[in-house]
Scaffold this active site. Structure first.
Site, mmCIF file in Angstrom:
data_model
loop_
_atom_site.group_PDB
_atom_site.id
_atom_site.type_symbol
_atom_site.label_atom_id
_atom_site.label_comp_id
_atom_site.label_asym_id
_atom_site.label_seq_id
_atom_site.Cartn_x
_atom_site.Cartn_y
_atom_site.Cartn_z
ATOM 1 N N HIS A 317 -7.441 10.559 -2.092
ATOM 2 C CA HIS A 317 -6.971 9.623 -1.061
ATOM 3 C C HIS A 317 -7.345 8.222 -1.508
ATOM 4 C CE1 HIS A 317 -6.584 7.566 2.765
ATOM 5 N NE2 HIS A 317 -6.082 8.653 3.318
ATOM 6 N N ARG A 337 -3.449 1.070 6.542
ATOM 7 C CA ARG A 337 -2.571 0.371 5.579
ATOM 8 C C ARG A 337 -1.154 0.301 6.127
ATOM 9 N NH1 ARG A 337 -2.515 3.862 1.104
ATOM 10 N NH2 ARG A 337 -4.147 5.146 1.985
HETATM 11 O O1 MEZ Z 1 -2.933 13.780 6.286
HETATM 12 C C1 MEZ Z 1 -3.879 13.071 5.943
HETATM 13 O O2 MEZ Z 1 -4.516 13.286 4.916
HETATM 14 C C2 MEZ Z 1 -4.244 11.900 6.766
HETATM 15 C C3 MEZ Z 1 -3.503 11.731 8.007
HETATM 16 C C4 MEZ Z 1 -5.166 11.068 6.316
HETATM 17 C C5 MEZ Z 1 -5.373 9.687 6.767
HETATM 18 O O3 MEZ Z 1 -5.279 8.800 5.943
HETATM 19 O O4 MEZ Z 1 -5.617 9.446 7.941
#
Ligand code: MEZ
Length: 536
Positions: A317, A337
């Site tokens: 992420h 974001r």
């Molecule tokens: O689905 C995800 O991983 C999610 C919603 C993460 C996020 O950035 O909030």
């Protein structure tokens, strides 16, 4: 306390804010995207991978951390299998997160006896860590087809199309089910469900509960389960599955974490819903995952002969916190974001379109760090700025307070007010894109063994789209629950053996794997290897 260089760098971010507001950065053109990923995305780092030597996926590559699990040895011996089981049930569900609870509720409604065993407490799972929302096509102008296209584009066109079709088409009915249980999704002033924007989608499609969507889902699922006639065994992770000796799954061995004793469970069918593997800290990355996410499904299903899919791809992420140090790895939701927060390097410059796909944004951040435009924290981590104050500037004062209360609270514990200050981030290990290969009913390639949620593989292709994991656990949790209940109702309890473990040990020996480590790992290993990546 920020060092001088942090302060100076943050001041450059503050100074460039007005000029950046409203500025557009183009998405990466496909050819450049590929070059960027090849060079900087961890999934493309050849030395991080090796080919598996045994099992159904022999010859295929995965990261060393997962290969070690899959080529590991079972912690149980023949003597640990009791002839008189500790528990007997129709359906054993392993995992007490969103997928496991959904499967349990559905199977119970179908009339079978259900036992749910979980490693930690009921609800301790990645579900509660999901912040930004659940993708589902419920708004006029949107459609399952559009949801399908957004997802498959994000997944590098590798997603299993049958699974994806089911996900997007059953999204609306899954949402109805959640609403009927009492999930409090955000609504507009007229009381209609509100949809928000996410990254890499063609239209706003995220149903949210502010920035703690997964926590709200888990609250409701857990409540529903506690009020059902389902036996729950906590602090009891599965360490091995059982088979009838002819390839059919017939139960599991659990470990009682209170006294370290093994417990035998006979079951006509088993659903594995143990979630992902972020706590393996693949390639040394910090993680956004909960403490129990050690990829337990993978070795136990593999030893039983279940095929895996997409085990060479993980989601980093883009925005995991890196400062202050105790927050390292913690998720800073993508929704922030999508609401206008920009990514800015130490020179105060933007370098990527923040709503591009996660793999591209993560690779672009790593590029900034590798090429010397990153910021170094006092403890030596590298990252870039997330200009959070822009959210209020773009959407109006109070937006961060009302839409991102969880983010506000988490940073405020360290005296960081995200309404006024940018925060430091770096990609964090977030999701296991692949897992145990499943069909549309959560059926694995082993009879009697079903898999749901992050432990499964195929749906998300090579890069999961934001918000699809919450929908996945509901849609496929329900499907696995229904199918496993029907299977259990139509079969008799077979013999419960560890024959497959003996065969697997033979295969280990024949492959020359002489000192395999024990798997599953169950509890993360906290030698601090993650420092290697974010500090290099
Ligand atoms: O689905 C995800 O991983 C999610 C919603 C993460 C996020 O950035 O909030």
């Amino acid at each position: 306390m920020a060092t001088d260089s942090l302060t100076e760098s943050r001041e450059r971010v503050d100074a460039s804010r007005a000029a950046r507001k409203g500025q557009t950065v183009a998405l990466f053109p496909p050819a450049e995207k590929e070059v960027l990923l090849q060079k900087y995305h961890p999934d493309y780092k050849a030395e991080a991978y090796r080919a598996l030597r045994i099992g159904p996926n022999a010859g295929q590559k995965t990261v060393h951390e997962v290969a070690d699990l899959l080529e590991g040895d079972s912690p149980v011996a023949q003597a640990d299998l009791k002839s008189v089981p500790d528990y007997t049930t129709d359906l054993l569900i392993i995992g007490g997160g969103g997928a496991g609870c959904t499967a349990a509720l559905t199977a119970r409604a179908a009339g079978v006896k259900v036992l749910l065993a979980t490693k930690l407490r009921l609800g301790d799972s990645n579900t509660v860590m999901a912040e930004g929302g659940m993708q589902v096509a419920v708004k006029p102008g949107d459609s399952p087809v559009r949801h399908f296209l957004d997802t498959i584009k994000g997944g590098h066109f590798a997603n299993d199309r049958e699974l994806l079709k089911v996900l997007v088409e059953e999204g609306p009915s899954a949402t109805q089910w959640l609403l009927s249980l009492g999930v409090l999704f955000d609504r507009d002033d007229d009381g209609n469900l509100r949809v928000r924007s996410g990254g890499a989608t063609s239209t706003p499609r995220l149903l949210t509960c502010k920035d703690y969507t997964g926590l709200e889902l888990m609250r409701v699922l857990k409540d529903a389960l506690i009020n059902e006639d389902v036996q729950v065994v906590e602090f009891a992770p599965a360490v091995e599955l059982l088979s009838d000796g002819a390839g059919r799954c017939t139960g599991a061995i659990l470990k009682n974490l209170d006294n370290n004793r093994f417990m035998t469970v006979h079951a006509k069918a088993v659903i594995v819903a143990t979630g992902g593997s972020g706590r393996l800290h693949i390639q040394g990355f910090p993680t956004s995952n909960h403490f129990g996410a050690t990829g337990d499904a993978l070795p136990i299903a593999y030893r039983l002969g279940a095929e895996l899919a997409f085990i060479d791809t993980f989601q980093y992420h883009p925005t995991g916190a890196i400062y202050p140090e105790p927050m390292a790895g913690l998720l800073v939701t993508e929704a922030i974001r999508a609401a206008g927060a920009q990514l800015v390097n130490r020179l105060g410059e933007r370098f990527v379109n923040e709503t591009d796909t996660r793999d591209v944004v993560a690779a672009a951040i790593i590029r900034e760090c590798v090429e010397g435009r990153g910021v170094i924290t006092p403890s030596g981590r590298r990252g870039v700025w997330l200009d959070a104050p822009l959210v209020d500037l773009v959407n109006g004062e109070g937006t961060l307070d009302t839409r991102f209360p969880n983010m506000r609270k988490l940073f405020s514990r360290y005296d960081i007010d995200i309404r006024a200050e940018s925060v430091l981030i770096h990609p964090t290990l977030h999701y296991q894109n692949g897992g145990v290969k499943i069909g549309v009913n959560g059926d694995s390639t082993v009879a009697g063994l079903f898999v749901a949620g992050e432990a499964s593989g195929g749906l998300h292709g090579r890069n999961r789209l934001m918000g699809n994991s919450l929908l996945d656990i509901i849609v496929f949790g329900r499907r696995a629950g229904q199918a496993a209940a029907a299977y259990a109702a139509s079969t008799t309890q077979g013999p419960a053996t560890l024959d497959h473990v003996a065969h697997f040990r033979d295969a280990l020996r024949q492959a020359g794997i002489t000192a395999p480590s024990a798997s599953p790992r169950l509890i993360p290993d906290y030698v601090r290897r993650e420092e290697a990546t974010t500090r290099s």
